[in-house]
Design an enzyme around this catalytic site. Sequence first.
Site, PDB file in Angstrom:
ATOM      1  N   TYR A 155       0.841  -1.192   0.000  1.00 11.29           N
ATOM      2  CA  TYR A 155       0.000   0.000   0.000  1.00 11.29           C
ATOM      3  C   TYR A 155       0.875   1.241   0.000  1.00 11.29           C
ATOM      4  CZ  TYR A 155      -3.854  -3.133   0.697  1.00 11.29           C
ATOM      5  OH  TYR A 155      -4.765  -4.144   0.505  1.00 11.29           O
ATOM      6  N   SER A 156       0.573   2.168  -0.880  1.00 13.23           N
ATOM      7  CA  SER A 156       1.302   3.442  -0.903  1.00 13.23           C
ATOM      8  C   SER A 156       0.963   4.209   0.359  1.00 13.23           C
ATOM      9  CB  SER A 156       0.869   4.285  -2.101  1.00 13.23           C
ATOM     10  OG  SER A 156       1.213   3.637  -3.286  1.00 13.23           O
TER      11      SER A 156
ATOM     12  N   TYR B  76      -0.534  -0.052 -12.045  1.00 20.43           N
ATOM     13  CA  TYR B  76      -0.713  -1.459 -12.425  1.00 20.43           C
ATOM     14  C   TYR B  76      -2.181  -1.772 -12.633  1.00 20.43           C
ATOM     15  CZ  TYR B  76      -2.102  -2.349  -7.641  1.00 20.43           C
ATOM     16  OH  TYR B  76      -2.752  -2.302  -6.455  1.00 20.43           O
TER      17      TYR B  76
ATOM     18  N   GLU C  33       4.063   4.763 -11.031  1.00 21.67           N
ATOM     19  CA  GLU C  33       3.743   3.559 -10.265  1.00 21.67           C
ATOM     20  C   GLU C  33       2.288   3.228 -10.564  1.00 21.67           C
ATOM     21  OE1 GLU C  33       6.165   2.713  -6.425  1.00 21.67           O
ATOM     22  OE2 GLU C  33       4.125   3.152  -5.804  1.00 21.67           O
TER      23      GLU C  33
ATOM     24  N   CYS D  12       0.248   7.774 -10.514  1.00 21.36           N
ATOM     25  CA  CYS D  12      -0.026   6.612  -9.666  1.00 21.36           C
ATOM     26  C   CYS D  12      -1.484   6.190  -9.802  1.00 21.36           C
ATOM     27  CB  CYS D  12       0.281   6.947  -8.205  1.00 21.36           C
ATOM     28  SG  CYS D  12       0.204   5.522  -7.117  1.00 21.36           S
TER      29      CYS D  12
HETATM   30  C1  LIG Z   1       3.045  -0.605  -5.054  1.00 22.07           C
HETATM   31  C2  LIG Z   1       1.556  -0.834  -4.781  1.00 22.07           C
HETATM   32  C3  LIG Z   1       0.871   0.121  -4.059  1.00 22.07           C
HETATM   33  C4  LIG Z   1      -0.494  -0.072  -3.818  1.00 22.07           C
HETATM   34  N1  LIG Z   1      -1.146   0.899  -3.125  1.00 22.07           N
HETATM   35  C5  LIG Z   1      -2.455   0.772  -2.875  1.00 22.07           C
HETATM   36  C6  LIG Z   1      -3.158   1.793  -2.161  1.00 22.07           C
HETATM   37  O1  LIG Z   1      -2.590   2.821  -1.778  1.00 22.07           O
HETATM   38  N2  LIG Z   1      -4.465   1.585  -1.898  1.00 22.07           N
HETATM   39  C7  LIG Z   1      -5.138   0.462  -2.318  1.00 22.07           C
HETATM   40  O2  LIG Z   1      -6.323   0.327  -2.028  1.00 22.07           O
HETATM   41  N3  LIG Z   1      -4.484  -0.515  -3.009  1.00 22.07           N
HETATM   42  C8  LIG Z   1      -3.176  -0.382  -3.276  1.00 22.07           C
HETATM   43  N4  LIG Z   1      -2.506  -1.388  -3.937  1.00 22.07           N
HETATM   44  C9  LIG Z   1      -3.254  -2.644  -4.234  1.00 22.07           C
HETATM   45  C10 LIG Z   1      -3.165  -3.595  -3.016  1.00 22.07           C
HETATM   46  O3  LIG Z   1      -1.826  -4.048  -2.879  1.00 22.07           O
HETATM   47  C11 LIG Z   1      -4.052  -4.846  -3.133  1.00 22.07           C
HETATM   48  O4  LIG Z   1      -3.756  -5.481  -4.354  1.00 22.07           O
HETATM   49  C12 LIG Z   1      -5.543  -4.544  -3.077  1.00 22.07           C
HETATM   50  O5  LIG Z   1      -5.883  -3.930  -1.839  1.00 22.07           O
HETATM   51  C13 LIG Z   1      -6.357  -5.854  -3.201  1.00 22.07           C
HETATM   52  O6  LIG Z   1      -5.952  -6.725  -2.197  1.00 22.07           O
HETATM   53  P1  LIG Z   1      -6.993  -7.697  -1.476  1.00 22.07           P
HETATM   54  O7  LIG Z   1      -6.231  -8.612  -0.596  1.00 22.07           O
HETATM   55  O8  LIG Z   1      -8.099  -6.939  -0.871  1.00 22.07           O
HETATM   56  O9  LIG Z   1      -7.598  -8.489  -2.696  1.00 22.07           O
HETATM   57  P2  LIG Z   1      -7.250  -9.979  -3.121  1.00 22.07           P
HETATM   58  O10 LIG Z   1      -7.910 -10.939  -2.208  1.00 22.07           O
HETATM   59  O11 LIG Z   1      -5.793 -10.079  -3.302  1.00 22.07           O
HETATM   60  O12 LIG Z   1      -8.008 -10.034  -4.526  1.00 22.07           O
HETATM   61  C14 LIG Z   1      -7.525  -9.274  -5.601  1.00 22.07           C
HETATM   62  C15 LIG Z   1      -8.144  -9.769  -6.896  1.00 22.07           C
HETATM   63  O13 LIG Z   1      -7.809 -11.119  -7.111  1.00 22.07           O
HETATM   64  C16 LIG Z   1      -8.890 -11.781  -7.744  1.00 22.07           C
HETATM   65  N5  LIG Z   1      -8.838 -13.215  -7.436  1.00 22.07           N
HETATM   66  C17 LIG Z   1      -9.412 -13.883  -6.414  1.00 22.07           C
HETATM   67  N6  LIG Z   1      -9.147 -15.199  -6.489  1.00 22.07           N
HETATM   68  C18 LIG Z   1      -8.361 -15.375  -7.581  1.00 22.07           C
HETATM   69  C19 LIG Z   1      -7.749 -16.489  -8.194  1.00 22.07           C
HETATM   70  N7  LIG Z   1      -7.882 -17.706  -7.710  1.00 22.07           N
HETATM   71  N8  LIG Z   1      -7.017 -16.276  -9.308  1.00 22.07           N
HETATM   72  C20 LIG Z   1      -6.861 -15.042  -9.826  1.00 22.07           C
HETATM   73  N9  LIG Z   1      -7.414 -13.929  -9.282  1.00 22.07           N
HETATM   74  C21 LIG Z   1      -8.165 -14.106  -8.185  1.00 22.07           C
HETATM   75  C22 LIG Z   1     -10.124 -11.106  -7.187  1.00 22.07           C
HETATM   76  O14 LIG Z   1     -11.194 -11.221  -8.116  1.00 22.07           O
HETATM   77  C23 LIG Z   1      -9.669  -9.675  -6.948  1.00 22.07           C
HETATM   78  O15 LIG Z   1     -10.013  -8.856  -8.023  1.00 22.07           O
HETATM   79  C24 LIG Z   1      -1.167  -1.220  -4.247  1.00 22.07           C
HETATM   80  C25 LIG Z   1      -0.448  -2.182  -4.948  1.00 22.07           C
HETATM   81  C26 LIG Z   1       0.889  -1.994  -5.228  1.00 22.07           C
HETATM   82  C27 LIG Z   1       1.635  -3.037  -6.000  1.00 22.07           C
HETATM   83  N1  LIG Z   2       1.581   2.613  -5.986  1.00 23.78           N
HETATM   84  C1  LIG Z   2       0.720   1.978  -6.775  1.00 23.78           C
HETATM   85  O1  LIG Z   2       1.089   1.272  -7.677  1.00 23.78           O
HETATM   86  C2  LIG Z   2      -0.730   2.163  -6.494  1.00 23.78           C
HETATM   87  C3  LIG Z   2      -1.143   2.953  -5.431  1.00 23.78           C
HETATM   88  C4  LIG Z   2      -2.496   3.113  -5.208  1.00 23.78           C
HETATM   89  C5  LIG Z   2      -3.412   2.481  -6.045  1.00 23.78           C
HETATM   90  N2  LIG Z   2      -2.969   1.709  -7.047  1.00 23.78           N
HETATM   91  C6  LIG Z   2      -3.930   1.017  -7.936  1.00 23.78           C
HETATM   92  O2  LIG Z   2      -4.624   2.010  -8.664  1.00 23.78           O
HETATM   93  C7  LIG Z   2      -5.933   1.538  -8.959  1.00 23.78           C
HETATM   94  C8  LIG Z   2      -6.940   2.579  -8.522  1.00 23.78           C
HETATM   95  O3  LIG Z   2      -8.183   2.000  -8.497  1.00 23.78           O
HETATM   96  P1  LIG Z   2      -9.393   2.570  -7.673  1.00 23.78           P
HETATM   97  O4  LIG Z   2     -10.401   1.474  -7.602  1.00 23.78           O
HETATM   98  O5  LIG Z   2      -8.919   3.204  -6.428  1.00 23.78           O
HETATM   99  O6  LIG Z   2      -9.881   3.724  -8.644  1.00 23.78           O
HETATM  100  P2  LIG Z   2     -11.351   4.191  -8.977  1.00 23.78           P
HETATM  101  O7  LIG Z   2     -11.975   4.808  -7.786  1.00 23.78           O
HETATM  102  O8  LIG Z   2     -12.082   3.130  -9.704  1.00 23.78           O
HETATM  103  O9  LIG Z   2     -10.999   5.371 -10.002  1.00 23.78           O
HETATM  104  C9  LIG Z   2     -10.309   5.115 -11.188  1.00 23.78           C
HETATM  105  C10 LIG Z   2     -10.712   6.144 -12.193  1.00 23.78           C
HETATM  106  O10 LIG Z   2      -9.895   6.003 -13.352  1.00 23.78           O
HETATM  107  C11 LIG Z   2     -10.760   5.864 -14.474  1.00 23.78           C
HETATM  108  N3  LIG Z   2     -10.121   5.072 -15.532  1.00 23.78           N
HETATM  109  C12 LIG Z   2     -10.408   3.821 -15.973  1.00 23.78           C
HETATM  110  N4  LIG Z   2      -9.614   3.479 -17.000  1.00 23.78           N
HETATM  111  C13 LIG Z   2      -8.818   4.550 -17.243  1.00 23.78           C
HETATM  112  C14 LIG Z   2      -7.813   4.811 -18.184  1.00 23.78           C
HETATM  113  N5  LIG Z   2      -7.461   3.921 -19.107  1.00 23.78           N
HETATM  114  N6  LIG Z   2      -7.192   5.999 -18.140  1.00 23.78           N
HETATM  115  C15 LIG Z   2      -7.520   6.927 -17.217  1.00 23.78           C
HETATM  116  N7  LIG Z   2      -8.485   6.744 -16.290  1.00 23.78           N
HETATM  117  C16 LIG Z   2      -9.128   5.560 -16.302  1.00 23.78           C
HETATM  118  C17 LIG Z   2     -11.999   5.215 -13.941  1.00 23.78           C
HETATM  119  O11 LIG Z   2     -13.097   5.455 -14.823  1.00 23.78           O
HETATM  120  P3  LIG Z   2     -14.275   4.384 -15.115  1.00 23.78           P
HETATM  121  O12 LIG Z   2     -14.221   3.378 -14.011  1.00 23.78           O
HETATM  122  O13 LIG Z   2     -15.509   5.213 -15.097  1.00 23.78           O
HETATM  123  O14 LIG Z   2     -13.981   3.819 -16.455  1.00 23.78           O
HETATM  124  C18 LIG Z   2     -12.149   5.987 -12.639  1.00 23.78           C
HETATM  125  O15 LIG Z   2     -12.716   7.239 -12.847  1.00 23.78           O
HETATM  126  C19 LIG Z   2      -6.088   0.200  -8.251  1.00 23.78           C
HETATM  127  O16 LIG Z   2      -5.828  -0.795  -9.194  1.00 23.78           O
HETATM  128  C20 LIG Z   2      -5.008   0.268  -7.194  1.00 23.78           C
HETATM  129  O17 LIG Z   2      -4.609  -0.984  -6.751  1.00 23.78           O
HETATM  130  C21 LIG Z   2      -1.657   1.553  -7.307  1.00 23.78           C
END
Ligand SMILES: Cc1cc2nc3c(=O)[nH]c(=O)nc-3n(C[C@H](O)[C@H](O)[C@H](O)COP(=O)(O)OP(=O)(O)OC[C@H]3O[C@@H](n4cnc5c(N)ncnc54)[C@H](O)[C@@H]3O)c2cc1C
Ligand SMILES: NC(=O)c1ccc[n+]([C@@H]2O[C@H](COP(=O)([O-])OP(=O)(O)OC[C@H]3O[C@@H](n4cnc5c(N)ncnc54)[C@H](OP(=O)(O)O)[C@@H]3O)[C@@H](O)[C@H]2O)c1
Length: 406
Positions: free
Chosen positions: A162-163, A406, A404, A364
């Site tokens: 998590y960031s 994904y 950053e 991000c």
């Molecule tokens: C550098 C970095 C920074 C991030 N920062 C943030 C942040 O600031 N805030 C934030 O909210 N998130 C952030 N994320 C994302 C976060 O790390 C988690 O991925 C996110 O919260 C989901 O985790 P979870 O355990 O709730 O979901 P998970 O339980 O890991 O599920 C994730 C997905 O996996 C799918 N899944 C379930 N079972 C399977 C299976 N058998 N095979 C394949 N897919 C399956 C689900 O449908 C779901 O969509 C960041 C990620 C990275 C890499």
């Molecule tokens: N450090 C990191 O790497 C980091 C940190 C924090 C979060 N994340 C990731 O960032 C993502 C944020 O998701 P969220 O659920 O928080 O966001 P969200 O609330 O769903 O908001 C995302 C917004 O981006 C729009 N969007 C969709 N496709 C796009 C595109 N191609 N270009 C520009 N905008 C687009 C969405 O529009 P529509 O849905 O209306 O199409 C929506 O308005 C998650 O996957 C999270 O894990 C990564």
Amino acid sequence: MAQAAAVGALLGASTAFLAPSAAPAPAPALRGAPHSSRDSTGPGLAGAAGVGAAALGLGLLAARPAATACRAAAVKKKGVKVVHGKEIPWNLFSPKAPYQGKVVENDVHKQTLTEPTGDANWETTHVTFDHGGKVPYIEGQSIGGSGFAVMKGEQPAKIRLYSIASSAVGDDQTSKTVSLCVKRVVEVDGKFANRQKGEDKPDKAGTAYPENQVYRGVCSNHICDMTPGDEVLITGPTGAEMLLPEDPEANIIMLATGTGIAPMRSYLRLLFHDKAGASSDGGRKFKGKAWLFMGVPYSKSLLYDDEHQTYKKAFPDQFRYDYAVSREQKNAAGQKMYIQTKMAEYAEELWEMMQDEKTHVYMCGLKGMESGMAECFGPIAEKNGLVWTEFAKAMKKADRYHVEVY
Ligand SMILES: Cc1cc2nc3c(=O)[nH]c(=O)nc-3n(C[C@H](O)[C@H](O)[C@H](O)COP(=O)(O)OP(=O)(O)OC[C@H]3O[C@@H](n4cnc5c(N)ncnc54)[C@H](O)[C@@H]3O)c2cc1C
Ligand SMILES: NC(=O)c1ccc[n+]([C@@H]2O[C@H](COP(=O)([O-])OP(=O)(O)OC[C@H]3O[C@@H](n4cnc5c(N)ncnc54)[C@H](OP(=O)(O)O)[C@@H]3O)[C@@H](O)[C@H]2O)c1
């Protein structure tokens, strides 16, 4: 024992993270002089400058041996990483030996930041953990969590990163807390399910789908359901891609979708809010311009909008704030308003800013933003005899384009 030693070493050496490991930086840094880790204002910003913002991971990082206040980077030290000649905190706590912290009541935001939108995954929370000053981090880093205390036998479940959404001093400016911005993953009748029909129970926000098959993200639901006093296992910090520049006159363009706002919040606290970012003349150490573009689906999902509005009012000449609400707004051509659609309205101005070597771009959130940038700036780059992808590559090489996604 090892963990205690590492923690002790960190306390003694926390300023080392902020000190140059080689030659001292000549210009006054954005973060100013380093502070003692026991100083109420927390670690100084000097070290972070030039290093950029780092992400802090909550998770289960193993305790590393003591970090010492070394100047040279020749000997590889544990618990620190040298980035652009400066030491930053690095994986002080590992999954095997995480730091055990506690959820604290947040004095800035209550847990849930967003309002119900009708979507299953409407909730995003701002959660704060106490780390007792033992998990130092800088802006732009991440922390890892393996389900935050969700254990599989003796071991934590798979780590999620998590960031970090707080600045180095934390929301309470004691340098003893870290905050995250976490979206609750809830998928209804999707490809995966970990609750069969009839099994889903109301979460802390009261949302439930008992009539459907539901997948609830393991870590995000665990974090969103936490309450003050709950224990949390923290790993990290990690991340060197998103660090802020050292130059107080740098310009910062921030592009965030959804929870991608987390590192940007961390920067903005430092630039416009914290005592650590205040200058002796009563102004701010930061002298450049900061421009935030935020993309969310609904206006009810505009994360930290209150803080952004406050900065805009207090620093109108330094802070600009634009947002794209994808499911409520369209551009003049009737296209869905994504972050790149909004930026296109200012393409000339942004392009001009990017020509300045003092300008840094931070992106991000969703990966789609990268191709969005190409759509937005491709034509203007071409007009100037350049190819956007080459220009972006050159900016990356110059450490001015930080991504950053994904
Ligand atoms: C550098 C970095 C920074 C991030 N920062 C943030 C942040 O600031 N805030 C934030 O909210 N998130 C952030 N994320 C994302 C976060 O790390 C988690 O991925 C996110 O919260 C989901 O985790 P979870 O355990 O709730 O979901 P998970 O339980 O890991 O599920 C994730 C997905 O996996 C799918 N899944 C379930 N079972 C399977 C299976 N058998 N095979 C394949 N897919 C399956 C689900 O449908 C779901 O969509 C960041 C990620 C990275 C890499
Ligand atoms: N450090 C990191 O790497 C980091 C940190 C924090 C979060 N994340 C990731 O960032 C993502 C944020 O998701 P969220 O659920 O928080 O966001 P969200 O609330 O769903 O908001 C995302 C917004 O981006 C729009 N969007 C969709 N496709 C796009 C595109 N191609 N270009 C520009 N905008 C687009 C969405 O529009 P529509 O849905 O209306 O199409 C929506 O308005 C998650 O996957 C999270 O894990 C990564």
